[in-house]
Design a protein around this motif. Structure first.
Motif, PDB file in Angstrom:
ATOM      1  N   HIS A  36      15.375 -16.239  46.517  1.00 42.49           N
ATOM      2  CA  HIS A  36      14.779 -16.522  48.184  1.00 42.49           C
ATOM      3  C   HIS A  36      15.123 -15.219  49.113  1.00 42.49           C
ATOM      4  CE1 HIS A  36      13.451 -18.338  51.665  1.00 42.49           C
ATOM      5  NE2 HIS A  36      14.785 -18.202  52.184  1.00 42.49           N
ATOM      6  N   GLN A  37      16.072 -15.076  48.895  1.00 44.77           N
ATOM      7  CA  GLN A  37      16.575 -13.792  49.891  1.00 44.77           C
ATOM      8  C   GLN A  37      16.088 -12.378  49.442  1.00 44.77           C
ATOM      9  OE1 GLN A  37      20.919 -14.694  49.874  1.00 44.77           O
ATOM     10  NE2 GLN A  37      20.797 -15.401  52.019  1.00 44.77           N
ATOM     11  N   ARG A  38      16.123 -12.304  48.067  1.00 45.20           N
ATOM     12  CA  ARG A  38      15.865 -11.119  47.472  1.00 45.20           C
ATOM     13  C   ARG A  38      14.228 -10.890  47.603  1.00 45.20           C
ATOM     14  NH1 ARG A  38      17.800  -7.518  48.510  1.00 45.20           N
ATOM     15  NH2 ARG A  38      16.931  -6.216  46.949  1.00 45.20           N
ATOM     16  N   ALA A  39      13.634 -12.183  47.375  1.00 45.45           N
ATOM     17  CA  ALA A  39      12.040 -11.981  47.490  1.00 45.45           C
ATOM     18  C   ALA A  39      11.493 -11.592  48.800  1.00 45.45           C
ATOM     19  CB  ALA A  39      11.623 -13.328  47.148  1.00 45.45           C
ATOM     20  N   LEU A  40      12.424 -12.366  49.939  1.00 45.99           N
ATOM     21  CA  LEU A  40      11.862 -12.001  51.478  1.00 45.99           C
ATOM     22  C   LEU A  40      12.159 -10.658  51.707  1.00 45.99           C
ATOM     23  CD1 LEU A  40      13.114 -15.283  53.073  1.00 45.99           C
ATOM     24  CD2 LEU A  40      10.743 -14.611  52.784  1.00 45.99           C
ATOM     25  N   ALA A  41      13.115  -9.925  51.253  1.00 43.59           N
ATOM     26  CA  ALA A  41      13.830  -8.737  51.448  1.00 43.59           C
ATOM     27  C   ALA A  41      12.852  -7.548  50.952  1.00 43.59           C
ATOM     28  CB  ALA A  41      15.128  -8.396  50.958  1.00 43.59           C
ATOM     29  N   THR A  42      12.274  -7.755  49.882  1.00 46.47           N
ATOM     30  CA  THR A  42      11.314  -6.932  49.195  1.00 46.47           C
ATOM     31  C   THR A  42       9.837  -7.187  49.786  1.00 46.47           C
ATOM     32  OG1 THR A  42      11.211  -8.264  47.330  1.00 46.47           O
ATOM     33  CG2 THR A  42      12.940  -6.725  47.391  1.00 46.47           C
ATOM     34  N   ARG A  43       9.178  -7.903  50.675  1.00 52.89           N
ATOM     35  CA  ARG A  43       7.911  -8.494  50.687  1.00 52.89           C
ATOM     36  C   ARG A  43       7.186  -7.346  51.352  1.00 52.89           C
ATOM     37  NH1 ARG A  43      10.814 -10.591  54.802  1.00 52.89           N
ATOM     38  NH2 ARG A  43       9.909 -10.131  57.008  1.00 52.89           N
ATOM     39  N   THR A  44       7.824  -6.236  51.939  1.00 52.79           N
ATOM     40  CA  THR A  44       6.969  -5.021  52.429  1.00 52.79           C
ATOM     41  C   THR A  44       6.119  -4.229  51.380  1.00 52.79           C
ATOM     42  OG1 THR A  44       8.802  -3.602  52.222  1.00 52.79           O
ATOM     43  CG2 THR A  44       8.397  -4.568  54.445  1.00 52.79           C
ATOM     44  N   GLU A  45       6.436  -4.577  50.211  1.00 51.52           N
ATOM     45  CA  GLU A  45       5.793  -4.069  48.977  1.00 51.52           C
ATOM     46  C   GLU A  45       5.242  -5.074  48.158  1.00 51.52           C
ATOM     47  OE1 GLU A  45       4.754  -1.050  48.711  1.00 51.52           O
ATOM     48  OE2 GLU A  45       5.846  -0.174  50.108  1.00 51.52           O
ATOM     49  N   PRO A  46       4.370  -5.893  48.476  1.00 53.15           N
ATOM     50  CA  PRO A  46       4.094  -7.429  48.035  1.00 53.15           C
ATOM     51  C   PRO A  46       3.691  -7.307  46.758  1.00 53.15           C
ATOM     52  CG  PRO A  46       2.291  -6.585  49.613  1.00 53.15           C
ATOM     53  CD  PRO A  46       3.362  -5.484  49.752  1.00 53.15           C
ATOM     54  N   ALA A  47       3.008  -5.950  46.289  1.00 50.53           N
ATOM     55  CA  ALA A  47       2.395  -6.169  44.818  1.00 50.53           C
ATOM     56  C   ALA A  47       3.315  -5.472  43.905  1.00 50.53           C
ATOM     57  CB  ALA A  47       0.918  -5.319  44.666  1.00 50.53           C
ATOM     58  N   SER A  48       4.394  -4.828  44.514  1.00 50.34           N
ATOM     59  CA  SER A  48       5.510  -4.255  43.509  1.00 50.34           C
ATOM     60  C   SER A  48       6.199  -5.092  42.394  1.00 50.34           C
ATOM     61  CB  SER A  48       6.464  -3.845  44.348  1.00 50.34           C
ATOM     62  OG  SER A  48       7.332  -4.557  44.839  1.00 50.34           O
ATOM     63  N   ASP A  49       6.480  -4.562  41.040  1.00 47.05           N
ATOM     64  CA  ASP A  49       7.084  -5.380  40.339  1.00 47.05           C
ATOM     65  C   ASP A  49       8.327  -6.067  41.043  1.00 47.05           C
ATOM     66  OD1 ASP A  49       4.981  -4.874  38.404  1.00 47.05           O
ATOM     67  OD2 ASP A  49       6.402  -3.735  36.975  1.00 47.05           O
ATOM     68  N   THR A  50       9.243  -5.133  41.725  1.00 45.27           N
ATOM     69  CA  THR A  50      10.541  -5.785  41.872  1.00 45.27           C
ATOM     70  C   THR A  50      10.155  -7.030  43.097  1.00 45.27           C
ATOM     71  OG1 THR A  50      11.392  -3.668  42.060  1.00 45.27           O
ATOM     72  CG2 THR A  50      12.466  -5.294  43.447  1.00 45.27           C
ATOM     73  N   HIS A  51       9.124  -6.972  43.867  1.00 50.55           N
ATOM     74  CA  HIS A  51       9.082  -8.191  44.616  1.00 50.55           C
ATOM     75  C   HIS A  51       8.593  -9.262  44.049  1.00 50.55           C
ATOM     76  CE1 HIS A  51       7.804 -10.442  48.039  1.00 50.55           C
ATOM     77  NE2 HIS A  51       6.629 -10.640  47.606  1.00 50.55           N
ATOM     78  N   LEU A  52       7.360  -9.068  43.124  1.00 51.97           N
ATOM     79  CA  LEU A  52       6.894 -10.236  42.174  1.00 51.97           C
ATOM     80  C   LEU A  52       7.731 -10.787  41.355  1.00 51.97           C
ATOM     81  CD1 LEU A  52       3.300  -8.503  41.795  1.00 51.97           C
ATOM     82  CD2 LEU A  52       4.209 -10.410  43.308  1.00 51.97           C
ATOM     83  N   GLU A  53       8.656  -9.896  40.750  1.00 50.00           N
ATOM     84  CA  GLU A  53       9.822 -10.402  39.862  1.00 50.00           C
ATOM     85  C   GLU A  53      10.610 -11.477  40.604  1.00 50.00           C
ATOM     86  OE1 GLU A  53      11.346  -7.083  38.003  1.00 50.00           O
ATOM     87  OE2 GLU A  53       9.717  -6.873  36.527  1.00 50.00           O
ATOM     88  N   TYR A  54      11.208 -10.977  41.789  1.00 54.72           N
ATOM     89  CA  TYR A  54      11.642 -12.015  42.625  1.00 54.72           C
ATOM     90  C   TYR A  54      11.080 -13.359  43.128  1.00 54.72           C
ATOM     91  CZ  TYR A  54      15.784  -8.640  43.149  1.00 54.72           C
ATOM     92  OH  TYR A  54      16.746  -7.688  43.021  1.00 54.72           O
ATOM     93  N   VAL A  55       9.827 -13.140  43.363  1.00 55.89           N
ATOM     94  CA  VAL A  55       9.092 -14.388  43.895  1.00 55.89           C
ATOM     95  C   VAL A  55       8.927 -15.319  42.673  1.00 55.89           C
ATOM     96  CG1 VAL A  55       6.750 -15.282  44.481  1.00 55.89           C
ATOM     97  CG2 VAL A  55       7.805 -13.153  45.588  1.00 55.89           C
ATOM     98  N   TYR A  56       8.525 -14.533  41.504  1.00 53.44           N
ATOM     99  CA  TYR A  56       8.605 -15.368  40.204  1.00 53.44           C
ATOM    100  C   TYR A  56       9.881 -16.306  39.974  1.00 53.44           C
ATOM    101  CZ  TYR A  56       6.306 -16.183  35.620  1.00 53.44           C
ATOM    102  OH  TYR A  56       6.034 -16.576  34.348  1.00 53.44           O
ATOM    103  N   ALA A  57      11.051 -15.659  39.973  1.00 54.40           N
ATOM    104  CA  ALA A  57      12.232 -16.147  39.631  1.00 54.40           C
ATOM    105  C   ALA A  57      12.760 -17.186  40.726  1.00 54.40           C
ATOM    106  CB  ALA A  57      13.360 -14.836  39.842  1.00 54.40           C
ATOM    107  N   THR A  58      12.229 -17.002  42.005  1.00 58.19           N
ATOM    108  CA  THR A  58      12.511 -18.009  42.967  1.00 58.19           C
ATOM    109  C   THR A  58      11.786 -19.298  42.495  1.00 58.19           C
ATOM    110  OG1 THR A  58      12.476 -16.145  44.762  1.00 58.19           O
ATOM    111  CG2 THR A  58      12.180 -18.341  45.500  1.00 58.19           C
ATOM    112  N   LEU A  59      10.393 -19.177  42.172  1.00 55.26           N
ATOM    113  CA  LEU A  59       9.910 -20.412  42.071  1.00 55.26           C
ATOM    114  C   LEU A  59      10.333 -21.033  40.594  1.00 55.26           C
ATOM    115  CD1 LEU A  59       7.618 -19.316  43.855  1.00 55.26           C
ATOM    116  CD2 LEU A  59       5.885 -20.230  42.681  1.00 55.26           C
ATOM    117  N   ALA A  60      10.949 -20.346  39.718  1.00 54.39           N
ATOM    118  CA  ALA A  60      11.524 -21.018  38.694  1.00 54.39           C
ATOM    119  C   ALA A  60      12.787 -21.688  39.168  1.00 54.39           C
ATOM    120  CB  ALA A  60      11.724 -19.771  37.515  1.00 54.39           C
ATOM    121  N   SER A  61      13.402 -20.893  39.982  1.00 52.50           N
ATOM    122  CA  SER A  61      14.826 -21.555  40.457  1.00 52.50           C
ATOM    123  C   SER A  61      14.572 -22.910  41.443  1.00 52.50           C
ATOM    124  CB  SER A  61      15.761 -20.600  40.960  1.00 52.50           C
ATOM    125  OG  SER A  61      15.256 -20.126  42.173  1.00 52.50           O
ATOM    126  N   TRP A  62      13.366 -22.739  41.950  1.00 53.11           N
ATOM    127  CA  TRP A  62      13.083 -23.748  42.849  1.00 53.11           C
ATOM    128  C   TRP A  62      12.089 -25.085  42.197  1.00 53.11           C
ATOM    129  CZ3 TRP A  62      11.047 -22.128  48.360  1.00 53.11           C
ATOM    130  CH2 TRP A  62      11.879 -21.412  48.799  1.00 53.11           C
TER     131      TRP A  62
END
Length: 226
Positions: A36-62
């Motif tokens: 969750h924290q990493r997804a928020l921290a990387t949101r300034t590049e919303p289409a980057s692999d880094t951000h999207l991988e963190y969002v994807y991992a957040t949803l799985a962990s949620w």
């Protein structure tokens, strides 16, 4: 009287109590907080692999992807990434929206993003899409779930499996409940203090604070056997 006025007043009147209940419950931690924290921290590049991988991992962990038969299932990462990249410009524009400045144009922009996301393999979009959007647009979109948000605001966990209807439900909850709470002057001051406190890691934005208070309210209600 608005649909959620009584709930707005409940949260505002009991913010400290519900916040304490949320903290005492210690319901979530580990990967769910880290991603969750990493997804928020990387949101300034919303289409980057880094951000999207963190969002994807957040949803799985949620809990949005359950192994085996049955339960929620997420779409393959490539499909999710492609859906976001098609809307990168709209997502960047939506990141500039604020609760106090919403217009029909702004709601239309959010609705288009909601309808364009491809994250859940199951027919229901409300929960998964809101959680994705929260990590891209945390100043306006809260994470919504069945057990806490829907049960607190609507008294049930039912979701119509219709994208347009689900968007209308999400908009009504943001517009009629989350925004009025967030814009209350006393709440805004209290929430700002919590967000600034490094020890309160789940208080990552005012909208997430409201979500945390809903969880606290449900914990208090559960302790009474209701």
């Amino acid at each position: 009287m608005g649909l959620y006025d009584a709930k707005v007043q409940d949260i505002l009147a009991n913010a400290e109590r519900y916040h304490d209940a949320f903290l005492q419950a210690e319901t979530f931690g580990g990967p769910s907080l880290y991603f969750h924290q990493r997804a928020l921290a990387t949101r300034t590049e919303p289409a980057s692999d880094t951000h999207l991988e963190y969002v994807y991992a957040t949803l799985a962990s949620w809990g949005m992807h359950r192994m085996g038969q049955g339960g929620s299932k997420m779409r393959p990462f490539d499909a999710f990434r492609a859906s976001v990249r098609r809307m990168e410009g709209d997502i960047r524009a939506a990141q500039a929206l604020t609760p106090e400045g919403m217009t029909e144009e702004g709601w239309s922009l959010l609705g288009g993003i909601f309808l364009g996301l491809d994250i859940m393999a199951s027919r229901t979009r409300l929960v998964g899409n809101s959680k994705v959007m929260h990590h891209m647009i945390p100043g306006l979109v809260p994470p919504i779930d069945r057990e806490y948000t829907l049960r607190y605001l609507k008294g049930n966990t039912n979701i119509a499996n219709d994208p347009a209807a689900e968007w209308r439900t999400m908009r009504s909850m943001i517009e009629g409940f989350f925004v009025p709470v967030a814009l209350d002057a006393a709440f805004a001051a209290r929430a700002a203090g919590w967000v600034a406190d490094a020890g309160l890691q789940w208080d990552s934005s005012p909208m997430k604070v409201v979500d945390n208070l809903i969880i606290g309210a449900r914990k208090v209600s559960g302790s009474r056997g209701r």
